[in-house]
Design a protein around this motif. Structure first.
Motif, PDB file in Angstrom:
ATOM      1  N   MET A 185      71.790  23.703 -34.715  1.00 41.46           N
ATOM      2  CA  MET A 185      72.889  24.477 -35.314  1.00 41.46           C
ATOM      3  C   MET A 185      74.194  24.235 -34.557  1.00 41.46           C
ATOM      4  N   ASP A 186      74.136  24.171 -33.222  1.00 42.50           N
ATOM      5  CA  ASP A 186      75.330  23.865 -32.424  1.00 42.50           C
ATOM      6  C   ASP A 186      75.870  22.482 -32.767  1.00 42.50           C
ATOM      7  N   ALA A 187      74.972  21.513 -32.921  1.00 36.15           N
ATOM      8  CA  ALA A 187      75.394  20.143 -33.272  1.00 36.15           C
ATOM      9  C   ALA A 187      76.053  20.121 -34.644  1.00 36.15           C
ATOM     10  N   LEU A 188      75.531  20.893 -35.583  1.00 38.54           N
ATOM     11  CA  LEU A 188      76.134  20.969 -36.915  1.00 38.54           C
ATOM     12  C   LEU A 188      77.547  21.549 -36.830  1.00 38.54           C
ATOM     13  N   GLN A 189      77.746  22.546 -35.971  1.00 40.80           N
ATOM     14  CA  GLN A 189      79.062  23.156 -35.795  1.00 40.80           C
ATOM     15  C   GLN A 189      80.060  22.191 -35.152  1.00 40.80           C
ATOM     16  N   LYS A 190      79.560  21.249 -34.362  1.00 39.52           N
ATOM     17  CA  LYS A 190      80.432  20.281 -33.686  1.00 39.52           C
ATOM     18  C   LYS A 190      80.790  19.112 -34.599  1.00 39.52           C
ATOM     19  N   GLU A 191      80.418  19.209 -35.852  1.00 37.85           N
ATOM     20  CA  GLU A 191      80.770  18.202 -36.858  1.00 37.85           C
ATOM     21  C   GLU A 191      80.131  16.840 -36.607  1.00 37.85           C
ATOM     22  N   ALA A 192      78.933  16.818 -36.034  1.00 33.07           N
ATOM     23  CA  ALA A 192      78.215  15.558 -35.877  1.00 33.07           C
ATOM     24  C   ALA A 192      77.840  15.024 -37.256  1.00 33.07           C
ATOM     25  N   ASP A 193      77.941  13.709 -37.428  1.00 32.68           N
ATOM     26  CA  ASP A 193      77.485  13.067 -38.666  1.00 32.68           C
ATOM     27  C   ASP A 193      75.971  12.891 -38.640  1.00 32.68           C
ATOM     28  N   VAL A 194      75.473  12.541 -37.456  1.00 35.08           N
ATOM     29  CA  VAL A 194      74.053  12.234 -37.267  1.00 35.08           C
ATOM     30  C   VAL A 194      73.557  12.976 -36.027  1.00 35.08           C
ATOM     31  N   ILE A 195      72.430  13.640 -36.158  1.00 33.57           N
ATOM     32  CA  ILE A 195      71.792  14.331 -35.035  1.00 33.57           C
ATOM     33  C   ILE A 195      70.462  13.640 -34.783  1.00 33.57           C
TER      34      ILE A 195
END
Length: 177
Positions: A77-87
């Motif tokens: 969820m934190d990665a999604l908030q940081k606008e990552a294209d790919v996790i």
């Protein structure tokens, strides 16, 4: 590569933003919530970071978390908030009771990419033979983000990133957006 695939790959972004998550209870117990693979002596994390950067992409962040569903979900969820294209996650995809990456993340996937796990296992046969049946490597999307769940071994990380994820990342992101 056929002309249809080439056409689909045309106009894909050449530089994407990646967020890397290593999932390991033992490493977390020793290093805590490290924010770089070097701080956690994480060979697979270092390899992920190196391959992503070497291929012209950016690493927005790295996180080490324990094999606990709440930690895994929060990191994504934190990665999604940081606008990552790919996790990309590594670890927790095996069969032990402590391996809960897929149980944590698969319910969050809006779409699954079964072809990733199938191709990963197919390509892994040369490295580990019939032991491929033990991996549950998987991928899916959440919103307009791609999430890949890899085994924790450096060999698995290198294979998945070099031969599947990095060559297709731009193409995948184009389609999900």
């Amino acid at each position: 590569m056929d002309s249809v695939t080439q056409k689909h790959r045309k106009d894909t972004r050449k530089s994407l933003d990646f967020y890397l998550i290593s999932i390991s209870t033992s490493r977390f117990a020793k290093y805590g919530s490290a924010r770089s693979p070097e701080d956690a002596e994480d060979i697979s994390g270092e390899l992920m970071e190196e391959l992503v950067k070497k291929n012209g992409h950016h690493v927005l962040g790295y996180e080490l978390v324990s094999d606990e569903p709440s930690y895994i979900k929060k990191a994504v969820m934190d990665a999604l908030q940081k606008e990552a294209d790919v996790i990309v996650t590594t670890g927790g995809t095996g069969l032990t009771p402590a391996d809960v990456t897929l149980e944590s993340l698969a319910p969050m996937f809006e779409k699954q990419m079964p072809g990733f796990g199938e191709l990963f296992r197919y390509k892994s046969i040369d490295q580990i033979g019939s032991a491929v049946i033990l991996t549950r490597a998987a991928a899916g999307t959440i919103g307009d983000k791609a999430i890949f769940c890899l085994p924790g071994s450096p060999g698995a990380v290198e294979l998945a990133l070099s031969e599947i994820i990095l060559p297709e990342a731009g193409h995948i992101v184009k389609h999900i957006r």
